[in-house]
Design an enzyme around this catalytic site. Structure first.
Site, PDB file in Angstrom:
ATOM      1  CB  SER A 153      -0.843  -0.041   1.281  1.00  0.00           C
ATOM      2  OG  SER A 153      -1.391   1.232   1.558  1.00  0.00           O
ATOM      3  CE1 TYR A 166      -3.949  -2.360   5.110  1.00  0.00           C
ATOM      4  CE2 TYR A 166      -2.988  -0.186   4.687  1.00  0.00           C
ATOM      5  CZ  TYR A 166      -3.582  -1.342   4.219  1.00  0.00           C
ATOM      6  OH  TYR A 166      -3.813  -1.518   2.874  1.00  0.00           O
TER       7      TYR A 166
HETATM    8  P1  NDP Z   1     -11.432  -5.752   0.892  1.00  0.00           P
HETATM    9  O1  NDP Z   1     -11.624  -5.436   2.337  1.00  0.00           O
HETATM   10  O2  NDP Z   1     -12.420  -5.292  -0.078  1.00  0.00           O
HETATM   11  O3  NDP Z   1     -11.230  -7.316   0.703  1.00  0.00           O
HETATM   12  C1  NDP Z   1     -10.337  -7.998   1.527  1.00  0.00           C
HETATM   13  C2  NDP Z   1     -10.514  -9.479   1.345  1.00  0.00           C
HETATM   14  O4  NDP Z   1      -9.641 -10.127   2.282  1.00  0.00           O
HETATM   15  C3  NDP Z   1     -11.926  -9.934   1.640  1.00  0.00           C
HETATM   16  O5  NDP Z   1     -12.280 -10.953   0.744  1.00  0.00           O
HETATM   17  C4  NDP Z   1     -11.800 -10.493   3.064  1.00  0.00           C
HETATM   18  O6  NDP Z   1     -12.705 -11.541   3.350  1.00  0.00           O
HETATM   19  C5  NDP Z   1     -10.384 -11.047   3.061  1.00  0.00           C
HETATM   20  N1  NDP Z   1      -9.887 -11.136   4.417  1.00  0.00           N
HETATM   21  C6  NDP Z   1      -9.769 -10.134   5.321  1.00  0.00           C
HETATM   22  N2  NDP Z   1      -9.362 -10.627   6.502  1.00  0.00           N
HETATM   23  C7  NDP Z   1      -9.222 -11.976   6.338  1.00  0.00           C
HETATM   24  C8  NDP Z   1      -8.855 -13.038   7.198  1.00  0.00           C
HETATM   25  N3  NDP Z   1      -8.593 -12.831   8.486  1.00  0.00           N
HETATM   26  N4  NDP Z   1      -8.823 -14.290   6.700  1.00  0.00           N
HETATM   27  C9  NDP Z   1      -9.131 -14.532   5.413  1.00  0.00           C
HETATM   28  N5  NDP Z   1      -9.504 -13.570   4.542  1.00  0.00           N
HETATM   29  C10 NDP Z   1      -9.550 -12.299   5.015  1.00  0.00           C
HETATM   30  O7  NDP Z   1      -9.968  -5.183   0.564  1.00  0.00           O
HETATM   31  P2  NDP Z   1      -9.349  -4.672  -0.817  1.00  0.00           P
HETATM   32  O8  NDP Z   1      -9.813  -5.534  -1.912  1.00  0.00           O
HETATM   33  O9  NDP Z   1      -9.483  -3.226  -0.863  1.00  0.00           O
HETATM   34  O10 NDP Z   1      -7.795  -4.950  -0.522  1.00  0.00           O
HETATM   35  C11 NDP Z   1      -7.054  -5.991  -1.124  1.00  0.00           C
HETATM   36  C12 NDP Z   1      -5.588  -5.738  -0.839  1.00  0.00           C
HETATM   37  O11 NDP Z   1      -5.193  -4.506  -1.433  1.00  0.00           O
HETATM   38  C13 NDP Z   1      -5.251  -5.632   0.644  1.00  0.00           C
HETATM   39  O12 NDP Z   1      -4.011  -6.237   0.901  1.00  0.00           O
HETATM   40  C14 NDP Z   1      -5.148  -4.128   0.869  1.00  0.00           C
HETATM   41  O13 NDP Z   1      -4.311  -3.827   1.951  1.00  0.00           O
HETATM   42  C15 NDP Z   1      -4.578  -3.677  -0.447  1.00  0.00           C
HETATM   43  N6  NDP Z   1      -4.793  -2.278  -0.780  1.00  0.00           N
HETATM   44  C16 NDP Z   1      -6.053  -1.845  -1.097  1.00  0.00           C
HETATM   45  C17 NDP Z   1      -6.269  -0.525  -1.454  1.00  0.00           C
HETATM   46  C18 NDP Z   1      -7.615   0.013  -1.830  1.00  0.00           C
HETATM   47  O14 NDP Z   1      -7.733   1.223  -2.090  1.00  0.00           O
HETATM   48  N7  NDP Z   1      -8.653  -0.793  -1.884  1.00  0.00           N
HETATM   49  C19 NDP Z   1      -5.139   0.439  -1.505  1.00  0.00           C
HETATM   50  C20 NDP Z   1      -3.867  -0.132  -1.141  1.00  0.00           C
HETATM   51  C21 NDP Z   1      -3.717  -1.444  -0.805  1.00  0.00           C
HETATM   52  P3  NDP Z   1     -14.185 -11.234   3.925  1.00  0.00           P
HETATM   53  O15 NDP Z   1     -14.857 -10.400   2.875  1.00  0.00           O
HETATM   54  O16 NDP Z   1     -14.739 -12.582   4.101  1.00  0.00           O
HETATM   55  O17 NDP Z   1     -13.962 -10.483   5.208  1.00  0.00           O
END
Ligand code: NDP
Length: 246
Positions: A153, A166
């Site tokens: 990120s 984070y």
């Molecule tokens: P979301 O919150 O939309 O999705 C995250 C996913 O990870 C969900 O499917 C969630 O499952 C799963 N997840 C979270 N915690 C767990 C856990 N304990 N065990 C298993 N699965 C888990 O996030 P994004 O799609 O936005 O983010 C994806 C990646 O991109 C992350 O690493 C984030 O840090 C990174 N990122 C995102 C940005 C953005 O603007 N969106 C910017 C910079 C980085 P469930 O839905 O079941 O909880």
């Protein structure tokens, strides 16, 4: 904006595991990899969401995916060893691993980070990725060429106040990627990091509840980068962080 147009079935017969495949960017990546022929292993916390992605892949004519319901917050090295054993038995190798799932707690001052939040963010964002990588690297080595992608990120490259555990966890991920990339130089495994940039997902909405999210790119908009880094045979990058919206 970078556009990657690989051959239609360039991921045919490739086995790719995506964490956090039920929602947001992970869901879009799983669907994209399946669209290009991959057999996708969908790992995530909420089974209903994983099943919906499974159904969508089948409806799109993709190869039968596998579902791995796993909460990374509670998973132990035994869970990862079991998963590696199942993948080895069923597929014999792994061609790609996208570490995408991560946890964002409420933003706030460093002095107020609770032990609980610190531990859970480090568990989900760092320790689980360490354990999963250790368990699955032998299978990535068995593939002719393979790809290991971590997700960082902007605050994991230049930290900002109030992003606390984070941001610190994403610095650790950058370090993990660099250590591995150096160890596995010229090994046939491409190891990189991706920074998706501001993307319209639940996580982004949690961090910026007041913004107009229609101005943000969607996960689908940035999939070229995820496809490129997963194309181990043609991707020329190793040990770098690709900025999807630079
Ligand atoms: P979301 O919150 O939309 O999705 C995250 C996913 O990870 C969900 O499917 C969630 O499952 C799963 N997840 C979270 N915690 C767990 C856990 N304990 N065990 C298993 N699965 C888990 O996030 P994004 O799609 O936005 O983010 C994806 C990646 O991109 C992350 O690493 C984030 O840090 C990174 N990122 C995102 C940005 C953005 O603007 N969106 C910017 C910079 C980085 P469930 O839905 O079941 O909880």
């Amino acid at each position: 904006m970078f556009t990657y147009n690989p051959k239609p079935q360039f991921l045919k017969n490739k086995i790719i595991l995506v964490t956090g495949a039920g929602d947001g960017i992970g869901k879009a990546a799983a669907l994209s990899y399946a669209r290009f022929g991959a057999t996708v292993i969908l790992l995530g916390k909420t089974v209903k969401k994983l099943e919906a992605v499974y159904d969508q892949i089948i409806a799109n004519g993709g190869a039968d995916p596998a579902i791995v319901p796993l909460d990374l917050a509670g998973a132990t090295p035994n869970h990862y060893a079991g998963l590696a054993g199942s993948i080895e038995q069923q597929f014999g190798k792994l061609d790609g691993l996208l570490h995408n799932a991560s946890k964002l707690t409420d933003l706030g001052p460093f002095l107020l980070i609770s032990q609980e939040d610190w531990q859970s963010v480090m568990q989900v964002n760092v320790t689980s990725q360490f354990n999963l990588t250790q368990a699955l690297l032998p299978l990535l080595k068995k593939a002719k060429s393979s790809s290991l992608i971590f997700t960082t990120s902007s605050v994991g490259l230049k930290a900002r106040a109030y992003w606390g555990a984070y941001a610190i966890s994403k610095f650790a991920i950058q370090g993990m990627m660099e250590v591995l990339a150096d160890e596995f130089e010229n090994s046939g495994i491409k190891i990189n990091c991706i920074n998706p940039g501001a993307t319209r997902t639940n996580m982004r909405a949690k961090a910026y509840p007041a913004e107009d999210n229609t101005l943000l790119l969607t996960p689908d908009d940035i999939m070229s980068y995820y496809l490129y880094l997963m194309d181990a045979e043609n991707c020329t990058e190793h040990g770098i962080t690709l900025h999807a919206q630079a």
